[in-house]
Write an enzyme that holds these catalytic residues in place. Structure first.
Site, PDB file in Angstrom:
ATOM      1  N   GLU A  13       0.850  -1.203   0.000  1.00  0.00           N
ATOM      2  CA  GLU A  13       0.000   0.000   0.000  1.00  0.00           C
ATOM      3  C   GLU A  13       0.880   1.246   0.000  1.00  0.00           C
ATOM      4  O   GLU A  13       2.109   1.166   0.088  1.00  0.00           O
ATOM      5  CB  GLU A  13      -0.920   0.028   1.229  1.00  0.00           C
ATOM      6  N   ARG A  94      -6.561   0.854  12.807  1.00  0.00           N
ATOM      7  CA  ARG A  94      -5.252   1.091  12.201  1.00  0.00           C
ATOM      8  C   ARG A  94      -5.394   2.110  11.086  1.00  0.00           C
ATOM      9  O   ARG A  94      -6.501   2.415  10.612  1.00  0.00           O
ATOM     10  CB  ARG A  94      -4.670  -0.209  11.638  1.00  0.00           C
ATOM     11  N   ASN A  96      -4.898   3.539   7.189  1.00  0.00           N
ATOM     12  CA  ASN A  96      -5.019   2.948   5.856  1.00  0.00           C
ATOM     13  C   ASN A  96      -4.538   3.963   4.816  1.00  0.00           C
ATOM     14  O   ASN A  96      -3.371   4.315   4.799  1.00  0.00           O
ATOM     15  CB  ASN A  96      -6.458   2.480   5.590  1.00  0.00           C
ATOM     16  N   ASN A 141     -10.502   4.813   1.309  1.00  0.00           N
ATOM     17  CA  ASN A 141      -9.460   4.725   0.299  1.00  0.00           C
ATOM     18  C   ASN A 141      -9.599   5.854  -0.718  1.00  0.00           C
ATOM     19  O   ASN A 141     -10.498   6.684  -0.619  1.00  0.00           O
ATOM     20  CB  ASN A 141      -9.540   3.365  -0.426  1.00  0.00           C
ATOM     21  N   ASP A 192      -9.920   1.015  -4.701  1.00  0.00           N
ATOM     22  CA  ASP A 192      -8.868   1.116  -3.691  1.00  0.00           C
ATOM     23  C   ASP A 192      -8.168   2.464  -3.890  1.00  0.00           C
ATOM     24  O   ASP A 192      -8.832   3.466  -4.115  1.00  0.00           O
ATOM     25  CB  ASP A 192      -7.921  -0.081  -3.801  1.00  0.00           C
TER      26      ASP A 192
END
Length: 285
Positions: A13, A94, A96, A141, A192
């Site tokens: 990522e 968390r 992203n 995202n 994404d």
């Protein structure tokens, strides 16, 4: 597209081209690693916590988006200093997706570690101020910005929707309500990471579809670039003239049989494209 490096990430990522270092950076989120390739040479930083996105401050310093917030990190000395706490006391979440904005701020998303519905949020840090700008998402995202400075984009991968959020062109803070830019749910597509090119086109990695799809500023589909791995996660322009597209991928969630059928899963790719990107904005700290 060709393999950039043989390094394999379970969840690649945060694709990022550093304009001063002329190096490509990316994360393996689940294994807490930051990678960079410069002139074919790999460098790896082991992170003490999950980190998933970055922005550049100068040649040696970057802003990291991690599970506890935003941190100023020196790539050479390893020194790290917190700029803003985001979810620092919530061990069930968390970081992203994330990206610097054209005003010198940084947008950072958080989500549940098990992708719990509605746990996803997006925060903006600018001139020392931190505000939540979006909530109620599941897998946030596709954070990126229109060239007119009039809108930000973001997606919920789980819902298959990309929104466009009006912005104050002077400050970059959201104003008004977001509108749907793309509804990909009926096509079974999972938006994404994304980036905008020099013509304002929206390039979106589509998880599970093995492609980066290109849309015009009105949301019309233009074309799609094949990625030789089924789960592309994030694109970034870089290289000479910003005419190379870099794409991270992942093997997260795959069975052994699926991985055998997708041997490039988790690798990062690069290829020259008939488009030009732009350098990422510098974060002001």
């Amino acid at each position: 597209m060709r393999v950039l490096h043989d390094t394999v990430a379970e969840l690649g990522e945060g694709a990022f081209w550093h304009p001063e270092r002329q190096a490509f950076f990316w994360f393996d989120i689940l294994h807490k690693r930051l990678h960079a390739v410069q002139a074919g040479t790999l460098r790896v930083w082991e992170m003490p916590e999950i980190a998933s996105a970055l922005g550049w401050v100068d040649r040696d310093r970057v802003v990291l988006s991690t599970e506890t917030g935003l941190h100023l990190f020196d790539l050479e000395t390893g020194e790290k200093r917190q700029l803003a706490a985001i979810g620092a006391d919530d061990r069930s979440s968390r970081s992203n997706d994330g990206r610097a904005d054209p005003w010198g701020g940084f947008w950072a998303s958080v989500m549940g570690r098990r992708a719990e519905a509605g746990r996803g949020e997006i925060w903006r840090w600018w001139e020392g101020e931190l505000r939540q700008v979006v909530n109620g998402l599941t897998i946030p995202n596709a954070i990126c910005f229109d060239l007119s400075l009039a809108r930000a984009y973001y997606a919920d991968t789980a819902r298959g929707i990309v929104w466009k959020q009006p912005l104050d062109p002077k400050t970059g803070w959201p104003e008004g309500v977001p509108d749907v830019f793309l509804d990909l749910s009926s096509e079974g597509l999972n938006p994404d990471g994304a980036v905008v090119d020099a013509e304002g086109r929206f390039w979106n990695a589509q998880w599970g579809a093995g492609r980066v799809a290109i849309y015009d500023p009105d949301g019309r589909f233009l074309d799609a670039l094949f990625v030789p791995a089924r789960q592309p996660s994030c694109p970034a322009f870089g290289g000479p003239g910003y005419r190379h597209l870099h794409v991270t991928t992942a093997w997260e969630g795959m069975s052994q049989a699926e991985r055998a059928a997708d041997p490039n899963a988790g690798k990062s790719f690069v290829g020259e494209v008939e488009a030009q990107g732009l350098p990422e904005p510098r974060v002001r700290v």
